[in-house]
Design an enzyme around this catalytic site. Structure first.
Site, PDB file in Angstrom:
ATOM      1  N   ASN A 157      -5.371   9.611   3.651  1.00 11.28           N
ATOM      2  CA  ASN A 157      -5.027  10.986   4.038  1.00 11.28           C
ATOM      3  C   ASN A 157      -5.435  12.022   2.989  1.00 11.28           C
ATOM      4  O   ASN A 157      -4.896  13.129   2.954  1.00 11.28           O
ATOM      5  CB  ASN A 157      -3.537  11.105   4.355  1.00 11.28           C
ATOM      6  CG  ASN A 157      -2.653  10.820   3.143  1.00 11.28           C
ATOM      7  OD1 ASN A 157      -3.139  10.321   2.118  1.00 11.28           O
ATOM      8  ND2 ASN A 157      -1.372  11.129   3.249  1.00 11.28           N
ATOM      9  N   ASP A 166      -5.128  12.588  -0.283  1.00 10.48           N
ATOM     10  CA  ASP A 166      -4.267  13.206  -1.295  1.00 10.48           C
ATOM     11  C   ASP A 166      -4.367  12.511  -2.648  1.00 10.48           C
ATOM     12  O   ASP A 166      -3.630  12.847  -3.580  1.00 10.48           O
ATOM     13  CB  ASP A 166      -2.802  13.217  -0.826  1.00 10.48           C
ATOM     14  CG  ASP A 166      -2.230  11.818  -0.632  1.00 10.48           C
ATOM     15  OD1 ASP A 166      -2.965  10.816  -0.797  1.00 10.48           O
ATOM     16  OD2 ASP A 166      -1.014  11.720  -0.318  1.00 10.48           O
ATOM     17  N   ASP A 182      -2.247   4.449   0.451  1.00  9.95           N
ATOM     18  CA  ASP A 182      -1.154   4.490   1.419  1.00  9.95           C
ATOM     19  C   ASP A 182      -1.236   3.304   2.378  1.00  9.95           C
ATOM     20  O   ASP A 182      -2.188   2.516   2.354  1.00  9.95           O
ATOM     21  CB  ASP A 182      -1.162   5.814   2.182  1.00  9.95           C
ATOM     22  CG  ASP A 182      -2.551   6.217   2.671  1.00  9.95           C
ATOM     23  OD1 ASP A 182      -3.226   5.356   3.275  1.00  9.95           O
ATOM     24  OD2 ASP A 182      -2.959   7.376   2.442  1.00  9.95           O
ATOM     25  N   ASP A 223       7.462  -6.763  -1.873  1.00 13.65           N
ATOM     26  CA  ASP A 223       8.221  -6.803  -3.118  1.00 13.65           C
ATOM     27  C   ASP A 223       9.648  -6.355  -2.821  1.00 13.65           C
ATOM     28  O   ASP A 223       9.854  -5.375  -2.092  1.00 13.65           O
ATOM     29  CB  ASP A 223       7.592  -5.842  -4.131  1.00 13.65           C
ATOM     30  CG  ASP A 223       7.487  -6.438  -5.519  1.00 13.65           C
ATOM     31  OD1 ASP A 223       8.473  -7.056  -5.952  1.00 13.65           O
ATOM     32  OD2 ASP A 223       6.435  -6.285  -6.152  1.00 13.65           O
ATOM     33  N   ASP A 282      11.862  -9.394  -7.206  1.00 14.73           N
ATOM     34  CA  ASP A 282      11.605  -8.795  -8.508  1.00 14.73           C
ATOM     35  C   ASP A 282      12.777  -9.038  -9.453  1.00 14.73           C
ATOM     36  O   ASP A 282      13.939  -8.781  -9.111  1.00 14.73           O
ATOM     37  CB  ASP A 282      11.373  -7.285  -8.338  1.00 14.73           C
ATOM     38  CG  ASP A 282      11.151  -6.581  -9.653  1.00 14.73           C
ATOM     39  OD1 ASP A 282      10.108  -6.847 -10.282  1.00 14.73           O
ATOM     40  OD2 ASP A 282      12.017  -5.786 -10.060  1.00 14.73           O
ATOM     41  N   GLU A 286      10.043 -13.674  -9.112  1.00 15.15           N
ATOM     42  CA  GLU A 286       9.477 -13.337 -10.422  1.00 15.15           C
ATOM     43  C   GLU A 286      10.421 -13.871 -11.497  1.00 15.15           C
ATOM     44  O   GLU A 286      11.480 -13.305 -11.750  1.00 15.15           O
ATOM     45  CB  GLU A 286       9.322 -11.818 -10.585  1.00 15.15           C
ATOM     46  CG  GLU A 286       8.699 -11.461 -11.926  1.00 15.15           C
ATOM     47  CD  GLU A 286       8.946 -10.020 -12.355  1.00 15.15           C
ATOM     48  OE1 GLU A 286       8.179  -9.511 -13.181  1.00 15.15           O
ATOM     49  OE2 GLU A 286       9.921  -9.411 -11.866  1.00 15.15           O
ATOM     50  N   HIS A 299       0.258  -6.433 -11.778  1.00 11.48           N
ATOM     51  CA  HIS A 299       0.488  -5.027 -12.122  1.00 11.48           C
ATOM     52  C   HIS A 299       1.190  -4.849 -13.467  1.00 11.48           C
ATOM     53  O   HIS A 299       1.307  -3.722 -13.951  1.00 11.48           O
ATOM     54  CB  HIS A 299       1.325  -4.364 -11.027  1.00 11.48           C
ATOM     55  CG  HIS A 299       2.689  -4.958 -10.880  1.00 11.48           C
ATOM     56  ND1 HIS A 299       2.896  -6.222 -10.356  1.00 11.48           N
ATOM     57  CD2 HIS A 299       3.921  -4.489 -11.209  1.00 11.48           C
ATOM     58  CE1 HIS A 299       4.186  -6.488 -10.357  1.00 11.48           C
ATOM     59  NE2 HIS A 299       4.830  -5.452 -10.871  1.00 11.48           N
ATOM     60  N   ASP A 300       1.660  -5.932 -14.071  1.00 11.35           N
ATOM     61  CA  ASP A 300       2.380  -5.847 -15.339  1.00 11.35           C
ATOM     62  C   ASP A 300       1.536  -6.238 -16.537  1.00 11.35           C
ATOM     63  O   ASP A 300       2.067  -6.510 -17.616  1.00 11.35           O
ATOM     64  CB  ASP A 300       3.636  -6.729 -15.289  1.00 11.35           C
ATOM     65  CG  ASP A 300       4.781  -6.058 -14.554  1.00 11.35           C
ATOM     66  OD1 ASP A 300       4.862  -4.808 -14.591  1.00 11.35           O
ATOM     67  OD2 ASP A 300       5.596  -6.762 -13.941  1.00 11.35           O
TER      68      ASP A 300
END
Length: 562
Positions: free
Chosen positions: A23, A25, A29, A98, A201, A260, A338-339
């Protein structure tokens, strides 16, 4: 072990804000993800894992949830999620979310009510403690995000509330049955929506020790100290986990639960995944990795100093996990998430970017276990390079900078270290093509920095690309002996990663050179069929020749044409 759909899967982790913007921005998404499902199917992925998509103030990029029943407006709508679920299933794939169950955002209505009214039932949804005798914090426990786990009541009361992560992310009180039920209700809502599983998580932190405990230190002062002994793997975690999972699986027995368990050793991994206990089907531990810190500079903080892999230690970690879980559960196989920094930056070789990416993938993903591929990894995507410290969004970074500067390091040198090691540098936008912003968006992305030029469009068209090698590797993973074979570590020098997969009928040897030097290896059998090779690796009878960062998969099985 009994067979479930998730026993034979390849997971692809998507960081929603960074995957595909539909979209205009600059923020990825849900519709953007939906549009790329055919790409993921073609790659060989069977399961999508999305980082949190719930309504959130985005203090911690979605891990601070303010409403579990709503989709964050920056990512889309509930209708968008329902469409994604439908499209994923139409492609014969699965979807897991998650699930943040240790803490909420301080903007969650539960916490807002707990602060507004100390007598509210929601006060007991969180962890509150009176000050110490001296009027200070209840103890000296340290937060993972820096400083103390305790912050004062925002309403001005005397009590402190507990937050293992950011102070805007208060921990839930899992001793309260109402909290346990509330979180089960949330999980049930999403499973009823049609998702196929949950990644739990930070579940290892649900139980906490007695808050009167102080961590002994030489100074004897109240300086916060991080110590897992007070808030990780405590016995009550098993009961909380069992009750949560059993309730979900009572109505949805094929729901996949992966937890996790970042600091879990092999024995804890067994405890969390033993069949019949209604805990996790699999866990993700960070203890697979091994860095060589022998060249660390002792004159400043080691927190963000780049390190190469310690191959021997990594092999030891790998065989320890494989041996422990051999008769219990499947290991999760991943190089990055992502960590942490991206594997191509962390362990790859800039002089051999394509070969090193392929060798590392071969070393890991043919092992017994479930591959978890981080978005863009299949392209050899590297960390983006930021120009400003604020881009790291990390309160521990200024402390590192101060330490490095005191040791004489310049800001360019410090930024180079941070860009090589920091997790936020691994969360850059997916690179789809060679257009502006790599086809992720036509708007400046939410995270922007210098990038390398690899992209999906070019790699799909290049038969020798990392992308197409991943496709071949994942196809091989779905064949015998890799579907049900046992992992056997073979002996080798500290530059090679060598193992055997044996299902009792068929076997294959995986030989990987994780160095820039020529290597040689003698197989335990005479090689008859090369199943996969890259980087110039070759096999003659039992002798394997491996140029820099090459790898080969060899089987004694005779291939018979149909």
């Amino acid at each position: 072990m009994s067979k479930h759909w998730y026993d034979q899967q390849t997971i692809y982790q998507i960081y929603p804000k960074s995957f595909n913007d539909s979209n205009h921005d600059g923020i990825g998404d849900i519709p953007g993800i939906t549009a790329k499902v055919p790409y993921l199917k073609q790659l060989g992925v069977t399961t999508l894992w999305l980082n949190p998509i719930y309504q959130s103030p985005q203090v911690d990029n979605g891990y601070d949830v303010s409403d579990y029943y709503q989709v964050d407006p920056s990512l889309g709508t509930m209708a968008d999620v329902e469409t994604l679920i439908k499209v994923v299933h139409e492609h014969g794939m699965h979807l897991i979310f998650d699930f943040v169950l240790n803490h909420t955002s301080d903007q969650h209505p539960w916490f807002q009510q707990a602060v507004a009214d100390p007598h509210s039932k929601y006060r007991d949804y969180y962890l509150w403690q009176d000050p110490a005798a001296d009027g200070g914090r209840p103890n000296n426990w340290g937060s993972f995000f820096g400083g103390s786990v305790w912050d004062k009541d925002p309403a001005g009361g005397d009590q402190y509330y507990f937050h293992l992560f950011d102070k805007r992310m208060p921990d839930l009180n899992w001793t309260n049955p109402a909290v346990q039920q509330a979180m089960r209700d949330v999980a049930e809502f999403w499973v009823e929506k049609g998702i196929d599983g949950l990644r739990l998580d930070a579940f290892i932190h649900l139980a906490k020790a007695d808050f009167r405990q102080m961590y002994p230190s030489q100074s004897g002062d109240s300086t916060p100290i991080i110590s897992d002994m007070f808030y990780a793997h405590l016995p009550k975690v098993h009961q909380y986990l069992h009750d949560f999972v059993a309730a979900i699986k009572a109505n949805h027995p094929e729901t996949y639960i992966v937890g996790e368990a970042s600091s879990a050793d092999p024995h804890l991994m067994v405890d969390y995944t033993t069949p019949g206990t209604d805990e996790c089907d699999q866990v993700i531990t960070f203890r697979t990795f091994a860095d060589d810190n022998s060249n660390d500079d002792p004159s400043f903080s080691d927190m963000f100093q780049p390190r190469p892999m310690d191959v021997t230690a990594y092999k030891q970690h790998t065989v320890g996990i494989q041996a422990a879980l051999a008769d219990t559960s499947l290991p999760t196989l991943y190089w990055n998430n992502h960590d942490m920094a991206r594997v191509a930056t962390r362990y790859g070789d800039a002089n051999y970017p394509k070969q090193s990416a392929k060798a590392l993938a071969t070393a890991l993903y043919l092992q017994r276990g479930t591959p978890i591929i981080y978005y863009g990894e299949e392209l050899g995507l590297t960390n983006i390079r930021y120009q400003k410290l604020a881009d790291f969004e990390d309160q521990t970074v200024p402390t590192f900078v101060k330490s490095a500067q005191a040791a004489g390091k310049t800001m360019p040198e410090i930024m180079t270290m941070l860009n090589k090691t920091h997790k936020m540098a691994g969360r850059g936008p997916m690179q789809w093509d060679s257009s502006t912003y790599h086809g992720f968006s036509d708007h400046l992305p939410w995270k922007h920095g210098q990038t390398d030029q690899m992209n999906a469009a070019d790699e799909i068209d290049d038969e020798d690309s990392i992308y197409n090698y991943y496709r071949q590797l994942l196809q091989l993973k779905r064949q015998a002996p890799f579907t049900d074979g046992q992992f056997i570590m073979l002996g080798s020098n500290d530059q090679l990663f060598t193992y055997l997969i044996d299902d009792g009928t068929e076997q294959a040897a995986i030989i990987c050179n994780l160095s820039s030097e020529m290597q040689y290896y003698t197989l335990p059998f005479a090689g008859d069929a090369t199943l996969l090779a890259q980087g110039g690796a070759s096999c003659t009878e039992r002798q394997v020749t491996l140029p820099a960062w090459s790898s080969i998969v060899v089987s004694p099985r005779t291939t018979v044409s149909a």
